[in-house]
Design an enzyme around this catalytic site. Structure first.
Site, PDB file in Angstrom:
ATOM      1  CD  GLU A 113      -2.959   1.074   2.441  1.00 13.71           C
ATOM      2  OE1 GLU A 113      -2.999   0.023   3.122  1.00 13.71           O
ATOM      3  OE2 GLU A 113      -3.882   1.893   2.482  1.00 13.71           O
ATOM      4  CB  VAL A 119       1.198  -1.721  -5.890  1.00  8.71           C
ATOM      5  CG1 VAL A 119       1.656  -2.686  -7.321  1.00  8.71           C
ATOM      6  CG2 VAL A 119       1.204  -0.208  -6.238  1.00  8.71           C
ATOM      7  CG  ASP A 238       8.360  10.853  -5.271  1.00 10.63           C
ATOM      8  OD1 ASP A 238       9.240  11.252  -4.441  1.00 10.63           O
ATOM      9  OD2 ASP A 238       7.546  10.271  -5.122  1.00 10.63           O
TER      10      ASP A 238
HETATM   11  P1  ADP Z   1       2.639   5.072  -4.940  1.00  9.38           P
HETATM   12  O1  ADP Z   1       2.499   6.098  -6.023  1.00  9.38           O
HETATM   13  O2  ADP Z   1       1.155   4.701  -4.134  1.00  9.38           O
HETATM   14  O3  ADP Z   1       3.669   5.412  -4.123  1.00  9.38           O
HETATM   15  P2  ADP Z   1       4.183   3.211  -6.385  1.00  9.38           P
HETATM   16  O4  ADP Z   1       3.954   3.001  -7.921  1.00  9.38           O
HETATM   17  O5  ADP Z   1       5.370   3.945  -6.003  1.00  9.38           O
HETATM   18  O6  ADP Z   1       2.788   3.677  -5.753  1.00  9.38           O
HETATM   19  O7  ADP Z   1       4.216   1.675  -5.771  1.00  9.38           O
HETATM   20  C1  ADP Z   1       4.307   1.511  -4.448  1.00  9.38           C
HETATM   21  C2  ADP Z   1       5.055   0.190  -4.169  1.00  9.38           C
HETATM   22  O8  ADP Z   1       4.406  -0.980  -4.925  1.00  9.38           O
HETATM   23  C3  ADP Z   1       6.475   0.071  -4.855  1.00  9.38           C
HETATM   24  O9  ADP Z   1       7.470   0.619  -3.937  1.00  9.38           O
HETATM   25  C4  ADP Z   1       6.763  -1.171  -5.207  1.00  9.38           C
HETATM   26  O10 ADP Z   1       7.160  -1.876  -3.902  1.00  9.38           O
HETATM   27  C5  ADP Z   1       5.499  -1.812  -5.535  1.00  9.38           C
HETATM   28  N1  ADP Z   1       5.370  -1.645  -6.899  1.00  9.38           N
HETATM   29  C6  ADP Z   1       4.916  -0.791  -7.906  1.00  9.38           C
HETATM   30  N2  ADP Z   1       4.641  -0.981  -9.132  1.00  9.38           N
HETATM   31  C7  ADP Z   1       5.171  -2.234  -9.172  1.00  9.38           C
HETATM   32  C8  ADP Z   1       5.442  -3.333 -10.163  1.00  9.38           C
HETATM   33  N3  ADP Z   1       5.150  -3.030 -11.349  1.00  9.38           N
HETATM   34  N4  ADP Z   1       5.800  -4.656  -9.880  1.00  9.38           N
HETATM   35  C9  ADP Z   1       5.863  -4.995  -8.685  1.00  9.38           C
HETATM   36  N5  ADP Z   1       6.050  -4.126  -7.504  1.00  9.38           N
HETATM   37  C10 ADP Z   1       5.527  -2.774  -7.871  1.00  9.38           C
END
Ligand code: ADP
Length: 471
Positions: A113, A119, A238
């Site tokens: 989360e 995710v 970011d």
């Molecule tokens: P937010 O915008 O809510 O911060 P993120 O895109 O940074 O969301 O994703 C949060 C976390 O989810 C990441 O730090 C990673 O651990 C996991 N995550 C995001 N995209 C992927 C992906 N394509 N495959 C696996 N894990 C992912």
């Protein structure tokens, strides 16, 4: 009186000339009319093609041609920020109509989360392909029900195709009838390629730090991805280890484009100031600039480089004042030599620096702290962590740096170590202190004068052989 020219017209000639002139004028009028009609038809054809392109984009996930990203004079780029920009994000009024349903996927487990969305790991039912589903949080929808920053994230991800940038496979929607209980409201999901790890989690759990050749490979891949984004007028805004994904084949990809935006050349004069998670935020942002560029990403790259070496974020400030203090401790206090334009930044007036700062010795402090680095490595890290954004290397310059040429060379991806995947296990709640706030809120907070934090607050910080006072 002038004598009559021997070319003088007879009455007949005059009449003929008038007739010819009239015919010529008529011809000119018809030609202009034809050109106008042609232009109208050309415009209509272009609109038709654009509509077809949009449809193709909905279907196969990637536009066949890059969209023009440089804003016209007076326009600010694809912005939703409250900075007077003309908004270029034009989507059809019901852009989700052509999206498939999230019902085409089975949820396997929640991965994380994040600060702004959930995710999950999921499997496409038809193909068995494992993907990551990122749900755009409902609270970030604008008044018309569209997730504004989500749209920007989708637009940028759709345009990007690079081995070090996460790929968006499609956008799917959920609705009230969703059989997956937690998706029971209308929601929009990004279907992303699945990666086993994010770098923050790997750094947290790995028993030994990365070898220098491994750091070099990761840094090289990160820089290649950033160079691609910057070439395409995208600022990520970011970059941090939790937004860098890693698979078990040694491939790194940049993810999370929720704060990213297109900029033109020259970049818009006023951008949102509250961008980049605090620990990775460049000093010019901390000092209140709203006119910044690619160098803010390069600062974050420097922070990530340092973190890859020690497994700990290099500047862990508890607030903006503490953050800038920690930066000055490692990189030196700004002077008119090290950062000539520093005094003109909005919050610089609120900084009271020692009258005679110690000679800028950023390089030596960095060398003392990162003893594992060679001279070339130290030089690169010092350049990336230059206080003056103009002195930071561009991503392309960085790729040419001798640090990458000298031994140990970057480890081949195929030899990169593998780690047990946390993403295939239980959900983790990411603790991301001081992540920037997105969407409208972010835009509004972006207007806040951070100098309020400095003013009326007597604070003395001691460290690194100098005293820094902020009032
Ligand atoms: P937010 O915008 O809510 O911060 P993120 O895109 O940074 O969301 O994703 C949060 C976390 O989810 C990441 O730090 C990673 O651990 C996991 N995550 C995001 N995209 C992927 C992906 N394509 N495959 C696996 N894990 C992912």
């Amino acid at each position: 009186m002038a004598s009559k020219s021997r070319w003088a017209d007879t009455e007949e000639d005059t009449a003929l000339a008038a007739k010819l002139k009239k015919e010529k004028e008529e011809k000119r009028r018809l030609k202009a009319e034809k050109a106008r009609r042609g232009e109208t038809e050309r415009q209509a054809r272009l609109v038709g093609q654009q509509e077809q392109t949009n449809t193709a984009t909905e279907d196969d996930g990637r536009p066949p041609k890059r969209r023009k990203t440089t804003p016209e004079p007076g326009q600010g780029g694809a912005s939703t920020e409250k900075d007077g920009d003309v908004k270029l994000l034009r989507f059809p009024s019901r852009p989700w109509d052509k999206c498939r349903s999230v019902e085409n996927y089975d949820c396997l487990n929640d991965i994380a989360e994040g600060t702004y969305g959930m995710v999950s790991r999921a499997k496409e039912i038809a193909s068995g392909r494992v993907v990551a589903l990122k749900r755009l949080k409902a609270e970030l929808m604008d008044r018309s029900g569209l997730p504004v920053t989500g749209l920007r994230e989708i637009q940028i991800l759709r345009d990007c195709k690079h081995r070090n940038v996460v790929s968006l496979q499609e956008v799917v929607v959920g609705d009230d009838t969703s059989k997956i209980e937690k998706y029971n409201a209308f929601s929009i999901f990004l279907v992303l390629e699945f990666f086993e790890h994010d770098l923050k989690t790997v750094l947290e759990y790995m028993p030994e730090p990365f070898l220098l050749s491994e750091v070099k490979l990761l840094l090289y891949q990160l820089t290649s991805g950033v160079a691609y984004l910057h070439d395409h007028w995208i600022l990520h805004r970011d970059l941090k280890t939790s937004n860098l994904l890693l698979n078990n084949r040694g491939r790194l990809k940049i993810a999370d484009f929720g704060m990213a935006r297109y900029v033109g050349d020259p970049a818009p004069e006023k951008l949102t100031q509250l961008v980049v998670t605090l620990w990775y935020r460049a000093p010019e942002l901390l000092l209140g600039t709203r006119s910044y560029g690619r160098a803010v990403d390069m600062w974050s790259v420097g922070c990530i480089f340092a973190e890859l070496l020690t497994r700990d974020p290099v500047f862990q400030g508890s607030n903006e004042v503490d953050q800038i203090t920690k930066i000055f401790e490692l990189c030196g206090v700004p002077t008119s030599e090290t950062w000539p334009t520093f005094r003109s930044l909005p919050n610089a007036r609120a900084l009271r620096l020692p009258p005679k700062p110690p000679p800028a010795a950023a390089g030596s402090v960095i060398r003392a702290r990162f003893t594992q680095l060679t001279n070339a490595g130290c030089a690169l890290l010092s350049d990336l962590l230059a206080l003056d954004p103009d002195r930071r290397p561009s991503a392309h310059e960085m790729l040419q740096h001798r640090y990458f040429q000298e031994d140990p060379k970057p480890k081949p991806e195929s030899l990169f170590p593998t780690f047990p995947s946390k993403a295939g296990q239980e959900r983790r709640r990411l603790h991301e202190p001081h992540a920037p706030i997105r969407g409208e809120e972010a835009a509004e907070l972006g207007e806040v004068d951070v100098s309020g934090i400095f003013q009326g607050r007597e604070k003395e910080e001691r460290g690194g052989g100098f005293q820094l006072r902020m009032v």
